[in-house]
Design a protein around this motif. Structure first.
Motif, PDB file in Angstrom:
ATOM      1  N   VAL A  84     -48.864  44.296 -85.541  1.00 47.86           N
ATOM      2  CA  VAL A  84     -49.164  43.915 -86.881  1.00 47.86           C
ATOM      3  C   VAL A  84     -50.891  43.637 -86.951  1.00 47.86           C
ATOM      4  CG1 VAL A  84     -49.612  40.936 -88.372  1.00 47.86           C
ATOM      5  CG2 VAL A  84     -47.338  42.010 -87.331  1.00 47.86           C
ATOM      6  N   ALA A  85     -51.954  43.300 -86.410  1.00 47.27           N
ATOM      7  CA  ALA A  85     -52.633  43.467 -86.710  1.00 47.27           C
ATOM      8  C   ALA A  85     -53.011  44.945 -86.258  1.00 47.27           C
ATOM      9  CB  ALA A  85     -53.723  43.364 -84.588  1.00 47.27           C
ATOM     10  N   ALA A  86     -52.820  46.350 -86.463  1.00 48.98           N
ATOM     11  CA  ALA A  86     -52.838  48.103 -85.996  1.00 48.98           C
ATOM     12  C   ALA A  86     -53.007  47.869 -87.905  1.00 48.98           C
ATOM     13  CB  ALA A  86     -52.064  48.678 -85.405  1.00 48.98           C
ATOM     14  N   VAL A 116     -53.019  54.215 -83.397  1.00 43.64           N
ATOM     15  CA  VAL A 116     -54.070  54.547 -82.814  1.00 43.64           C
ATOM     16  C   VAL A 116     -53.981  52.978 -81.891  1.00 43.64           C
ATOM     17  CG1 VAL A 116     -56.594  54.855 -81.722  1.00 43.64           C
ATOM     18  CG2 VAL A 116     -55.094  56.507 -83.541  1.00 43.64           C
ATOM     19  N   LEU A 117     -54.045  52.285 -83.449  1.00 45.49           N
ATOM     20  CA  LEU A 117     -54.204  51.069 -82.654  1.00 45.49           C
ATOM     21  C   LEU A 117     -52.770  50.179 -82.261  1.00 45.49           C
ATOM     22  CD1 LEU A 117     -56.422  49.580 -85.284  1.00 45.49           C
ATOM     23  CD2 LEU A 117     -57.219  50.249 -82.870  1.00 45.49           C
ATOM     24  N   ALA A 118     -51.707  51.003 -82.529  1.00 48.47           N
ATOM     25  CA  ALA A 118     -50.585  50.468 -82.223  1.00 48.47           C
ATOM     26  C   ALA A 118     -50.030  50.871 -80.503  1.00 48.47           C
ATOM     27  CB  ALA A 118     -49.670  50.454 -82.944  1.00 48.47           C
ATOM     28  N   LEU A 119     -50.477  51.972 -80.247  1.00 49.95           N
ATOM     29  CA  LEU A 119     -50.609  52.763 -79.395  1.00 49.95           C
ATOM     30  C   LEU A 119     -50.017  52.016 -77.791  1.00 49.95           C
ATOM     31  CD1 LEU A 119     -52.092  56.626 -79.545  1.00 49.95           C
ATOM     32  CD2 LEU A 119     -50.068  55.990 -79.436  1.00 49.95           C
ATOM     33  N   PHE A 142     -63.312  46.928 -81.587  1.00 51.85           N
ATOM     34  CA  PHE A 142     -62.870  47.124 -82.841  1.00 51.85           C
ATOM     35  C   PHE A 142     -62.484  46.759 -83.468  1.00 51.85           C
ATOM     36  CE2 PHE A 142     -61.486  50.922 -85.823  1.00 51.85           C
ATOM     37  CZ  PHE A 142     -62.301  50.944 -85.931  1.00 51.85           C
ATOM     38  N   LEU A 143     -61.152  45.684 -83.635  1.00 46.79           N
ATOM     39  CA  LEU A 143     -60.519  45.139 -84.643  1.00 46.79           C
ATOM     40  C   LEU A 143     -61.390  43.968 -85.139  1.00 46.79           C
ATOM     41  CD1 LEU A 143     -57.037  44.298 -82.483  1.00 46.79           C
ATOM     42  CD2 LEU A 143     -57.738  46.252 -84.236  1.00 46.79           C
ATOM     43  N   PRO A 144     -61.734  43.007 -83.871  1.00 48.36           N
ATOM     44  CA  PRO A 144     -62.937  41.905 -85.008  1.00 48.36           C
ATOM     45  C   PRO A 144     -64.102  42.803 -85.106  1.00 48.36           C
ATOM     46  CG  PRO A 144     -63.280  41.960 -82.674  1.00 48.36           C
ATOM     47  CD  PRO A 144     -61.709  43.079 -82.701  1.00 48.36           C
ATOM     48  N   PRO A 176     -55.542  36.656 -79.741  1.00 52.10           N
ATOM     49  CA  PRO A 176     -55.498  36.948 -77.991  1.00 52.10           C
ATOM     50  C   PRO A 176     -55.556  38.903 -77.527  1.00 52.10           C
ATOM     51  CG  PRO A 176     -53.328  35.740 -79.235  1.00 52.10           C
ATOM     52  CD  PRO A 176     -54.709  36.111 -80.618  1.00 52.10           C
ATOM     53  N   LEU A 177     -56.375  38.690 -79.091  1.00 52.92           N
ATOM     54  CA  LEU A 177     -56.911  40.594 -78.138  1.00 52.92           C
ATOM     55  C   LEU A 177     -58.294  40.452 -78.586  1.00 52.92           C
ATOM     56  CD1 LEU A 177     -53.893  41.932 -81.266  1.00 52.92           C
ATOM     57  CD2 LEU A 177     -53.340  41.766 -78.928  1.00 52.92           C
TER      58      LEU A 177
END
Length: 357
Positions: A84-86, A116-119, A142-144, A176-177
């Protein structure tokens, strides 16, 4: 599992199943808002971003349905959270490349980023079944960072409240990430998920409501136009109103990054050609004598060419754009030469007859 949430001094008991149902309902709201938003911005390069948002909302809803239907292991919930975050950051990346003609190819880059983010989630499912995804520290930062970029892109626009609500909700979902947070200990977090989904749904509803109200206000302003003091002032008001009617909605659609780039491009053309007009973040600004409207037609055509890098002609017409009819425009460079060209003089009849002899 019971979770106690304190709201206004009142303790509310919220079970995990109820929290998952809240997430499902909010995901449905976000999905419908994304579909409606994609229809409202049709003809612009922001449509792919709406599609990515709809895909992320659908995946989040499906993940919540699976957790509400049965006893999902924390590792499986973590895999769904990473997926979901990806997808959740894909609309932000899609807007960063929303310029024609490369906006179509840019979606392949966005899709590659999502893969790549979901790998780590795919690795946890295929290679290490039953284990938690192992996110690299770069991904955790990278996510935030992408969430902050999306928030900063709209914080200076009328979508500031909606962007802030969505950013807060996205931070809640990727909590959590984040760096320094143990994924195995942070999962599950039903109360935070419910609050985050509610914030994103509220932000989506605010954004869609503002878009609908802006269209209605534009229609009302067309019917309630005020008469200008002179024909020259009326033409200048028409010039400003037509460009602002397209520039400001585009600013609310794409954000500040591309609006500032568009204004910079128009300012370069205006400086080269001596137009007393500039595009700013808040609209067009015109200086000089209102009676001098010889430059308005060319300036309007240049503005249309710049806007066409992001929107179609149908989008422009929906926002009140018409073909430039503001002034006579400067004379063509070859007009004077054509007017000075005269047919060759014919010789007198007597001279012609002598030459024939």
């Amino acid at each position: 599992m019971q979770t106690t949430v304190f709201s206004g001094g009142i303790a509310v008991s919220l079970s995990a199943a109820t929290a998952h149902q809240v997430v499902c309902g909010c995901s449905l709201v976000v999905l419908l808002a994304a579909v409606l938003g994609g229809w409202l911005v049709r003809g612009s390069t922001a449509v792919p971003a709406a599609c990515w948002a709809a895909a992320a909302a659908a995946l989040a809803g499906w993940n919540a349905v699976c957790q509400a239907a049965g006893d999902v292991q924390p590792a499986s919930a973590a895999v769904g959270r990473v997926a979901v975050a990806a997808l959740m950051v894909c609309p932000i990346m899609s807007l960063l490349g929303a310029k024609r003609p490369q906006h179509g190819v840019w979606q392949l880059i966005v899709a590659t980023l999502a893969i790549v983010l979901a790998l780590p989630a795919a690795s946890a499912v295929l290679i290490r079944p039953g284990s938690f995804p192992d996110l690299h520290i770069i991904v955790r930062f990278f996510l935030p960072l992408l969430v902050l970029v999306g928030w900063m892109n709209f914080i200076g626009t009328r979508r500031a409240v909606a962007a802030s609500l969505v950013a807060v909700g996205e931070f809640g979902l990727i909590w959590p990430l984040l760096p320094g947070v143990s994924l195995s200990r942070a999962i599950p977090q039903p109360q935070i998920d419910a609050a985050a989904a509610a914030a994103i749904a509220a932000g989506s509803l605010v954004a869609v409501s503002q878009s609908l109200w802006a269209g209605r206000r534009h229609a009302l302003s067309d019917h309630g136009e005020t008469a200008a003091a002179s024909p020259a002032a009326a033409r200048q008001q028409q010039f400003v109103r037509q460009i602002d009617g397209c520039l400001l909605p585009l600013r609310e659609t794409l954000g500040a990054a591309w609006t500032l780039r568009l204004a910079e491009r128009f300012a370069t053309l205006a400086q080269q050609r001596g137009w007393p007009a500039r595009l700013t973040f808040r609209g067009v600004q015109v200086a000089g004598d209102p009676a001098d409207n010889s430059w308005q037609r060319d300036a309007a055509r240049a503005a249309e060419a710049v806007l066409r890098r992001f929107v179609s002609r149908d989008w422009l017409r929906r926002h009140g754009w018409q073909r430039p009819e503001f002034g006579p425009g400067p004379p063509r460079p070859d007009r004077g030469r054509r007017e000075n060209i005269s047919p060759p003089k014919q010789p007198p009849p007597e001279t012609a007859s002598r030459s024939a002899r």
